[in-house]
Design a protein around this motif. Structure first.
Motif, PDB file in Angstrom:
ATOM      1  N   VAL A   1      -9.815 -45.255  44.259  1.00  0.00           N
ATOM      2  CA  VAL A   1     -10.054 -44.220  45.272  1.00  0.00           C
ATOM      3  C   VAL A   1     -11.061 -43.196  44.758  1.00  0.00           C
ATOM      4  O   VAL A   1     -11.998 -42.806  45.469  1.00  0.00           O
ATOM      5  CB  VAL A   1      -8.731 -43.531  45.666  1.00  0.00           C
ATOM      6  CG1 VAL A   1      -8.986 -42.417  46.673  1.00  0.00           C
ATOM      7  CG2 VAL A   1      -7.752 -44.545  46.241  1.00  0.00           C
ATOM      8  N   GLN A   2     -10.882 -42.758  43.515  1.00  0.00           N
ATOM      9  CA  GLN A   2     -11.765 -41.741  42.950  1.00  0.00           C
ATOM     10  C   GLN A   2     -13.201 -42.241  42.834  1.00  0.00           C
ATOM     11  O   GLN A   2     -14.150 -41.508  43.166  1.00  0.00           O
ATOM     12  CB  GLN A   2     -11.244 -41.339  41.574  1.00  0.00           C
ATOM     13  CG  GLN A   2     -12.046 -40.235  40.899  1.00  0.00           C
ATOM     14  CD  GLN A   2     -11.361 -39.713  39.659  1.00  0.00           C
ATOM     15  OE1 GLN A   2     -10.450 -38.896  39.743  1.00  0.00           O
ATOM     16  NE2 GLN A   2     -11.767 -40.175  38.502  1.00  0.00           N
TER      17      GLN A   2
ATOM     18  N   ILE B   1      -3.486 -37.217  53.647  1.00  0.00           N
ATOM     19  CA  ILE B   1      -4.143 -36.245  54.528  1.00  0.00           C
ATOM     20  C   ILE B   1      -5.571 -35.981  54.068  1.00  0.00           C
ATOM     21  O   ILE B   1      -6.507 -35.994  54.878  1.00  0.00           O
ATOM     22  CB  ILE B   1      -3.328 -34.932  54.559  1.00  0.00           C
ATOM     23  CG1 ILE B   1      -2.008 -35.152  55.293  1.00  0.00           C
ATOM     24  CG2 ILE B   1      -4.133 -33.818  55.238  1.00  0.00           C
ATOM     25  CD1 ILE B   1      -1.078 -33.950  55.274  1.00  0.00           C
ATOM     26  N   SER B   2      -5.777 -35.742  52.772  1.00  0.00           N
ATOM     27  CA  SER B   2      -7.114 -35.400  52.294  1.00  0.00           C
ATOM     28  C   SER B   2      -8.083 -36.574  52.436  1.00  0.00           C
ATOM     29  O   SER B   2      -9.230 -36.396  52.860  1.00  0.00           O
ATOM     30  CB  SER B   2      -7.061 -34.936  50.837  1.00  0.00           C
ATOM     31  OG  SER B   2      -6.589 -35.967  49.990  1.00  0.00           O
ATOM     32  N   ILE B   3      -7.625 -37.790  52.108  1.00  0.00           N
ATOM     33  CA  ILE B   3      -8.483 -38.967  52.289  1.00  0.00           C
ATOM     34  C   ILE B   3      -8.746 -39.198  53.766  1.00  0.00           C
ATOM     35  O   ILE B   3      -9.867 -39.560  54.166  1.00  0.00           O
ATOM     36  CB  ILE B   3      -7.828 -40.213  51.656  1.00  0.00           C
ATOM     37  CG1 ILE B   3      -7.728 -40.056  50.135  1.00  0.00           C
ATOM     38  CG2 ILE B   3      -8.626 -41.468  52.005  1.00  0.00           C
ATOM     39  CD1 ILE B   3      -9.039 -39.983  49.410  1.00  0.00           C
TER      40      ILE B   3
ATOM     41  N   ALA C   1     -10.732 -28.348  40.983  1.00  0.00           N
ATOM     42  CA  ALA C   1      -9.974 -27.195  40.497  1.00  0.00           C
ATOM     43  C   ALA C   1      -8.898 -26.787  41.501  1.00  0.00           C
ATOM     44  O   ALA C   1      -7.764 -26.466  41.122  1.00  0.00           O
ATOM     45  CB  ALA C   1     -10.915 -26.023  40.228  1.00  0.00           C
ATOM     46  N   ILE C   2      -9.226 -26.815  42.795  1.00  0.00           N
ATOM     47  CA  ILE C   2      -8.247 -26.462  43.823  1.00  0.00           C
ATOM     48  C   ILE C   2      -7.102 -27.469  43.837  1.00  0.00           C
ATOM     49  O   ILE C   2      -5.928 -27.103  43.956  1.00  0.00           O
ATOM     50  CB  ILE C   2      -8.935 -26.394  45.205  1.00  0.00           C
ATOM     51  CG1 ILE C   2      -9.881 -25.193  45.266  1.00  0.00           C
ATOM     52  CG2 ILE C   2      -7.898 -26.301  46.318  1.00  0.00           C
ATOM     53  CD1 ILE C   2     -10.757 -25.156  46.512  1.00  0.00           C
ATOM     54  N   GLY C   3      -7.433 -28.762  43.701  1.00  0.00           N
ATOM     55  CA  GLY C   3      -6.391 -29.785  43.674  1.00  0.00           C
ATOM     56  C   GLY C   3      -5.441 -29.606  42.521  1.00  0.00           C
ATOM     57  O   GLY C   3      -4.213 -29.719  42.674  1.00  0.00           O
TER      58      GLY C   3
ATOM     59  N   SER D   1     -11.402 -34.839  49.840  1.00  0.00           N
ATOM     60  CA  SER D   1     -10.619 -35.980  49.348  1.00  0.00           C
ATOM     61  C   SER D   1     -10.235 -35.800  47.881  1.00  0.00           C
ATOM     62  O   SER D   1      -9.175 -36.272  47.430  1.00  0.00           O
ATOM     63  CB  SER D   1     -11.414 -37.276  49.513  1.00  0.00           C
ATOM     64  OG  SER D   1     -12.654 -37.193  48.845  1.00  0.00           O
ATOM     65  N   LEU D   2     -11.083 -35.104  47.114  1.00  0.00           N
ATOM     66  CA  LEU D   2     -10.805 -34.898  45.692  1.00  0.00           C
ATOM     67  C   LEU D   2      -9.613 -33.977  45.460  1.00  0.00           C
ATOM     68  O   LEU D   2      -9.009 -34.007  44.389  1.00  0.00           O
ATOM     69  CB  LEU D   2     -12.049 -34.339  44.987  1.00  0.00           C
ATOM     70  CG  LEU D   2     -13.265 -35.276  44.992  1.00  0.00           C
ATOM     71  CD1 LEU D   2     -14.492 -34.575  44.436  1.00  0.00           C
ATOM     72  CD2 LEU D   2     -12.973 -36.531  44.188  1.00  0.00           C
ATOM     73  N   VAL D   3      -9.262 -33.157  46.457  1.00  0.00           N
ATOM     74  CA  VAL D   3      -8.077 -32.307  46.328  1.00  0.00           C
ATOM     75  C   VAL D   3      -6.830 -33.173  46.200  1.00  0.00           C
ATOM     76  O   VAL D   3      -5.992 -32.975  45.312  1.00  0.00           O
ATOM     77  CB  VAL D   3      -7.956 -31.349  47.526  1.00  0.00           C
ATOM     78  CG1 VAL D   3      -6.632 -30.595  47.475  1.00  0.00           C
ATOM     79  CG2 VAL D   3      -9.117 -30.370  47.555  1.00  0.00           C
ATOM     80  N   GLY D   4      -6.693 -34.156  47.099  1.00  0.00           N
ATOM     81  CA  GLY D   4      -5.531 -35.043  47.044  1.00  0.00           C
ATOM     82  C   GLY D   4      -5.488 -35.876  45.780  1.00  0.00           C
ATOM     83  O   GLY D   4      -4.420 -36.113  45.193  1.00  0.00           O
ATOM     84  N   ILE D   5      -6.675 -36.334  45.331  1.00  0.00           N
ATOM     85  CA  ILE D   5      -6.741 -37.134  44.107  1.00  0.00           C
ATOM     86  C   ILE D   5      -6.287 -36.312  42.907  1.00  0.00           C
ATOM     87  O   ILE D   5      -5.473 -36.763  42.085  1.00  0.00           O
ATOM     88  CB  ILE D   5      -8.173 -37.665  43.903  1.00  0.00           C
ATOM     89  CG1 ILE D   5      -8.500 -38.706  44.971  1.00  0.00           C
ATOM     90  CG2 ILE D   5      -8.328 -38.279  42.513  1.00  0.00           C
ATOM     91  CD1 ILE D   5      -9.945 -39.149  44.969  1.00  0.00           C
TER      92      ILE D   5
END
Length: 558
Positions: free
Chosen positions: A154-155, A223-225, A183-185, A28-32
């Motif tokens: 959300v975070q 999508i990530s969430i 880092a990936i996000g 989920s942190l990727v989308g954030i």
């Protein structure tokens, strides 16, 4: 008087391996971070293009610290009290995601939305055009505030979900995976910003780079969430068999939380207080970098390296965004590599009080033992990282080429990797010390959850038999002290905003000469003289020196 609380169900994570479970929990942190990256990359030049001055843009970015200051603690407390059958965190994650997605689309199509309600005929007066432009700027600013407030909700919920789901023995691993996903996000977001999306998608997602990015960001966040929400099963809080939460109880919980934060903040243990001060000085330095570095790199390109046709392009915003994103791609790669490699070459605080135990074959154990002796401590590495950041930002006013600007931004990936890792490690250790019973042992390793494995599912049974002598559970102490740490990360952003406003007002009081050409074709302001953003970065370097000094003082506090 608090009602007796109990739980139904057990936390569970889908996935056939530990790595898969950790990935599903933290994806989920990727989308954030993708959304944060798009906002920090494009929104400053977007507002400049609409005609705001840099000094006014700096005031708009009060939205970041203000939303963090308000939303994270309030949503955390309200979610703590939630008795939804879907869990405490996921309803806030999903609801916040819907708000963020809608606000992103409004932000991308602000001009068109305003044009529907305020249409101007051909040959409209200058006053009418200025009125329409003012409404457009107002809607854009409100959209940014909506994005910031909702994404913070959300975070906060995603971070709390990690704490809720994992036992204490897995918390450090969860934090490491969270750092990697962040880092990936960032990397994916900056990579998307660097691509010519109009050349890839045409006008299917919008007729400008910025519009297409807002659509992609909204989709990526949903999508990530959605993946994390599907993969996680939460416990459900039940009080006296009741699932409904009176509104008055939530309000009183927020008031109680605020009083507890204020009381605890005024009586912090010395080491926690110094960790907070390190964060205070650190974030004065990081604030201008995170919000203005993309615009700075783009302006360096347009002033010194861009060909004439690039300077006259109608999509200057897209150019600055793509050029700035390329530098931040390198920054994100350095950050990601740092988050993976540095834990191997830096001695963790838990290892500083135990002797090296050779686990590998005896033939290479002596080599590893020698390497272990020369590993710097995490505290030393953190202090050095502040100095690396300071040295990089001190050079900002003297940069006159795109290559040098990119290199300056990229080097900052190393201190950023430590900034995302070190403070939470040290604050966690201090919280564990406070939670430990008064014994001769300096640390206590206690797991309040047992782990039960099934094919494809990890279930965690949290024990309720906590001794009554314990004043507060680990989760309660962690929530309070992490909330205080968040205050020390948020308040300096107001300081950074004020500094930026003063610098921009003095050095670049007019409209942006690079970006406001279309909005104000009759106005032209010189690009000569010092770059105001570079001066803000230079001041941030001085704050980083203060962070290094505070980190060094932390070494000498018992």
């Amino acid at each position: 008087m608090h009602s007796a609380a109990s739980w139904t169900g057990t936390p569970a994570i889908k996935g056939s391996s530990e790595a898969m479970r950790m990935a599903l929990l933290t994806v989920s942190l990727v989308g954030i971070q993708f959304t944060w990256g798009i906002e920090m990359t494009y929104c400053t030049p977007y507002l400049l293009e609409l005609g705001l001055t840099k000094s006014m843009v700096s005031l708009v970015w009060i939205a970041g610290p203000l939303s963090g200051l308000i939303m994270q603690p309030i949503v955390g407390v309200l979610a703590d009290k939630s008795r939804s059958k879907y869990g405490r965190r996921r309803p806030y994650m999903v609801g916040g995601t819907i708000v963020v997605s809608a606000a992103l689309l409004v932000l991308g199509w602000t001009k068109e939305i305003v044009g529907v309600f305020i249409s101007l005929p051909k040959g409209a007066s200058k006053e009418a055009k200025e009125f329409q432009r003012g409404i457009t700027i107002g809607v854009a600013v409100l959209s940014i505030y909506a994005v910031d407030f909702a994404i913070n909700a959300v975070q906060a919920s995603c971070r709390s979900l990690i704490v809720d789901t994992l036992p204490i023995s897995k918390q450090q691993m969860g934090s490491a995976w969270a750092s990697r996903m962040i880092a990936i996000g960032h990397l994916i977001g900056y990579a998307a910003g660097a691509l010519d999306l109009r050349g890839i998608f045409g006008t299917m997602l919008g007729d400008t780079q910025f519009k297409q990015l807002t659509v992609i960001s909204a989709i990526a966040l949903c999508i990530s969430i959605g993946i994390t929400s599907y993969a996680i099963t939460e416990r459900v809080l039940v009080v006296n068999g009741k699932e409904e939460v009176p509104a008055s109880e939530g309000i009183s919980a927020v008031k109680e939380m605020l009083m507890q934060l204020l009381t605890t903040a005024s009586n912090l243990p010395r080491r926690i207080q110094m960790i907070c001060w390190v964060q205070f000085w650190c974030w004065i330095g990081w604030f201008p970098f995170l919000f203005y570095s993309t615009t700075w790199v783009g302006e360096i390109y347009l002033r010194y390296n861009a060909p004439v046709d690039a300077r006259e392009s109608k999509d200057t915003l897209g150019q600055i965004g793509r050029i700035g994103s390329m530098s931040l791609i390198v920054f994100s790669i350095v950050t990601f590599l740092g988050s993976v490699i540095l834990p191997w070459v830096v001695r963790s605080p838990e290892d500083e009080k135990v002797e090296f135990t050779p686990r590998p074959p005896a033939g290479i154990a002596p080599i590893l033992e020698q390497i272990e002796k020369y590993k710097p401590s995490l505290l030393t590495a953190w202090m050095v990282s502040h100095m690396i950041f300071a040295c990089s930002m001190i050079l900002a006013p003297f940069v006159t080429s795109l290559r040098s600007a990119t290199a300056t931004v990229a080097v900052c990936g190393i201190p950023w990797a430590l900034a995302c890792w070190a403070p939470f490690t040290f604050i966690g250790i201090e919280i564990n010390k406070l939670n430990a019973p008064l014994t001769n042992s300096h640390y206590r390793h206690v797991s309040t959850a047992s782990i039960e494995s099934e094919p494809g599912v990890l279930r965690l049974h949290h024990s309720d038999d906590i001794p009554s002598s314990t004043s507060a559970s680990t989760g309660e102490l962690a929530g309070v002290y992490l909330g205080i740490l968040n205050l020390y990360c948020t308040l300096p952003q107001f300081v950074g905003t004020f500094i930026s406003w003063v610098v921009f007002s003095l050095l670049e009081p007019g409209k942006s000469p690079e970006l406001a050409k279309e909005a104000h074709p009759d106005e032209h302001h010189s690009t000569e003289g010092p770059n105001a953003i570079a001066v803000c970065l230079f001041i941030g370097a001085l704050a980083a020196v203060g962070a290094a000094y505070a980190t060094n003082r932390l070494k000498h506090i018992p």
